[in-house]
Design a protein around this motif. Structure first.
Motif, PDB file in Angstrom:
ATOM      1  N   ASP A   1      -9.110-112.679 -47.469  1.00 55.27           N
ATOM      2  CA  ASP A   1      -8.582-113.446 -46.348  1.00 55.27           C
ATOM      3  C   ASP A   1      -8.834-112.784 -44.997  1.00 55.27           C
ATOM      4  OD1 ASP A   1      -7.641-115.447 -47.992  1.00 55.27           O
ATOM      5  OD2 ASP A   1      -5.676-114.521 -48.228  1.00 55.27           O
ATOM      6  N   CYS A   2      -9.736-111.822 -44.941  1.00 60.73           N
ATOM      7  CA  CYS A   2     -10.098-111.253 -43.644  1.00 60.73           C
ATOM      8  C   CYS A   2     -11.455-111.819 -43.242  1.00 60.73           C
ATOM      9  CB  CYS A   2     -10.157-109.733 -43.691  1.00 60.73           C
ATOM     10  SG  CYS A   2     -10.779-109.025 -42.143  1.00 60.73           S
ATOM     11  N   ALA A   3     -11.478-112.567 -42.144  1.00 62.18           N
ATOM     12  CA  ALA A   3     -12.709-113.229 -41.715  1.00 62.18           C
ATOM     13  C   ALA A   3     -13.794-112.210 -41.380  1.00 62.18           C
ATOM     14  CB  ALA A   3     -12.436-114.124 -40.512  1.00 62.18           C
ATOM     15  N   ALA A   4     -13.388-111.108 -40.766  1.00 67.70           N
ATOM     16  CA  ALA A   4     -14.378-110.106 -40.369  1.00 67.70           C
ATOM     17  C   ALA A   4     -15.010-109.453 -41.597  1.00 67.70           C
ATOM     18  CB  ALA A   4     -13.731-109.054 -39.482  1.00 67.70           C
ATOM     19  N   CYS A   5     -14.192-109.131 -42.584  1.00 74.37           N
ATOM     20  CA  CYS A   5     -14.719-108.582 -43.837  1.00 74.37           C
ATOM     21  C   CYS A   5     -15.701-109.560 -44.479  1.00 74.37           C
ATOM     22  CB  CYS A   5     -13.593-108.303 -44.828  1.00 74.37           C
ATOM     23  SG  CYS A   5     -12.739-106.741 -44.570  1.00 74.37           S
ATOM     24  N   ASP A   6     -15.285-110.811 -44.571  1.00 77.19           N
ATOM     25  CA  ASP A   6     -16.143-111.825 -45.170  1.00 77.19           C
ATOM     26  C   ASP A   6     -17.484-111.884 -44.460  1.00 77.19           C
ATOM     27  OD1 ASP A   6     -14.328-112.519 -47.042  1.00 77.19           O
ATOM     28  OD2 ASP A   6     -13.634-114.340 -46.024  1.00 77.19           O
TER      29      ASP A   6
ATOM     30  N   ARG B   1     -16.550 -99.173 -41.312  1.00 75.82           N
ATOM     31  CA  ARG B   1     -15.860 -98.853 -40.050  1.00 75.82           C
ATOM     32  C   ARG B   1     -14.762 -99.858 -39.760  1.00 75.82           C
ATOM     33  NH1 ARG B   1     -17.897 -95.169 -36.700  1.00 75.82           N
ATOM     34  NH2 ARG B   1     -19.954 -94.317 -37.161  1.00 75.82           N
ATOM     35  N   HIS B   2     -15.102-101.130 -39.979  1.00 76.62           N
ATOM     36  CA  HIS B   2     -14.100-102.169 -39.753  1.00 76.62           C
ATOM     37  C   HIS B   2     -12.882-101.936 -40.649  1.00 76.62           C
ATOM     38  CE1 HIS B   2     -12.147-106.095 -39.870  1.00 76.62           C
ATOM     39  NE2 HIS B   2     -12.296-106.073 -41.181  1.00 76.62           N
ATOM     40  N   GLN B   3     -13.136-101.607 -41.911  1.00 76.78           N
ATOM     41  CA  GLN B   3     -12.020-101.431 -42.838  1.00 76.78           C
ATOM     42  C   GLN B   3     -11.220-100.185 -42.511  1.00 76.78           C
ATOM     43  OE1 GLN B   3     -13.617-101.766 -46.817  1.00 76.78           O
ATOM     44  NE2 GLN B   3     -13.546-103.996 -46.692  1.00 76.78           N
TER      45      GLN B   3
ATOM     46  N   TYR C   1      -9.098-101.346 -39.525  1.00 74.06           N
ATOM     47  CA  TYR C   1      -8.105-102.406 -39.651  1.00 74.06           C
ATOM     48  C   TYR C   1      -7.347-102.409 -40.975  1.00 74.06           C
ATOM     49  CZ  TYR C   1     -10.103-104.355 -35.452  1.00 74.06           C
ATOM     50  OH  TYR C   1     -10.528-104.524 -34.176  1.00 74.06           O
ATOM     51  N   HIS C   2      -7.926-101.827 -41.999  1.00 70.72           N
ATOM     52  CA  HIS C   2      -7.281-101.931 -43.308  1.00 70.72           C
ATOM     53  C   HIS C   2      -6.978-100.581 -43.933  1.00 70.72           C
ATOM     54  CE1 HIS C   2      -8.462-106.076 -42.982  1.00 70.72           C
ATOM     55  NE2 HIS C   2      -9.735-105.816 -43.119  1.00 70.72           N
ATOM     56  N   ALA C   3      -6.969 -99.533 -43.143  1.00 67.37           N
ATOM     57  CA  ALA C   3      -6.810 -98.200 -43.731  1.00 67.37           C
ATOM     58  C   ALA C   3      -5.559 -98.087 -44.610  1.00 67.37           C
ATOM     59  CB  ALA C   3      -6.827 -97.135 -42.646  1.00 67.37           C
TER      60      ALA C   3
HETATM   61 ZN   LIG Z   1     -11.372-106.908 -42.762  1.00 67.85          ZN
END
Ligand SMILES: [Zn+2]
Ligand SMILES: [Zn+2]
Length: 209
Positions: free
Chosen positions: A97-102, A129-131, A134-136
């Protein structure tokens, strides 16, 4: 033909804005404008919605790589040497459900399908890097210098882009989802801007025996 629909992009879609010759993530509407944000974060800008088009994979990748390089921690570049160690690491999986990850995962899969090892590595670096950013806390990721602050959990927030309503900062994504469901049911509003904030502490690198 002049009647092209507004709100044509999903939040998080990477679009090209010809007026600024820039690529940004679509954040929603702000009055008559579309709100765009640089890939990977930064100052938002307003663009004319009708002039936007989805960014090409090449444009998305180069914008993402620029963003990644401009914020690399203490100046060290993430290795992105093309095809040096193919297949040694499986590459990060997108968070649900993360648009950026997708988006980044799709970019990687595109590159893999084209057998473009360099683009695949770049996409993996961006996703990592994104993760990390934002998701650490969610993924238990660690950076040698940037350590998630366990005493302050992540905060999740959703704001309606069609009215001023918002969930406020919540401790759990399920609370945000519950708010969103309720708001959509009450108002029919369907477009939201989602953010995840987490706290991190910079630690000087201490060698542990
Ligand atoms: Zn993400
Ligand atoms: Zn609303």
């Amino acid at each position: 033909m002049a009647e092209s629909t507004e709100n044509q992009f999903e939040t998080g879609t990477v679009v090209y804005d010809p007026a600024s010759d820039s690529v940004g993530e679509y954040q929603g509407k702000a009055g008559p404008y579309a709100l765009l944000r640089p890939v990977g974060g930064g100052r938002e800008w307003e663009a004319r919605p009708q002039s936007l088009r989805p960014a090409t994979p090449g444009e998305r990748l180069s914008a993402g790589v620029r963003a990644a390089n401009s914020r690399s921690f203490h100046g060290s570049q993430e290795p992105s040497a093309p095809g040096t160690d193919p297949g040694t690491r499986p590459g990060p999986a997108p968070v649900r459900d993360c648009a950026a990850c997708d988006d980044l995962a799709a970019l990687r899969d595109d590159a893999r399908a084209r057998h473009d090892g360099s683009a695949e590595t770049d996409a993996d670096v961006l996703l990592r890097r994104h993760q990390l950013r934002y998701h650490a806390p969610l993924l238990g990721l660690r950076d040698s210098a940037l350590v998630p602050d366990a005493s302050a959990g992540a905060e999740y927030e959703t704001a309606c882009t069609e009215c001023p309503a918002g969930s406020g900062a919540r401790r759990h994504p399920a609370d945000v989802e519950a708010w969103r469901h309720g708001h959509t049911r009450e108002t029919g509003h369907a477009r939201y801007r989602r953010t995840v904030a987490d706290y991190a502490v910079y630690e000087s690198q201490v060698s542990v025996p």
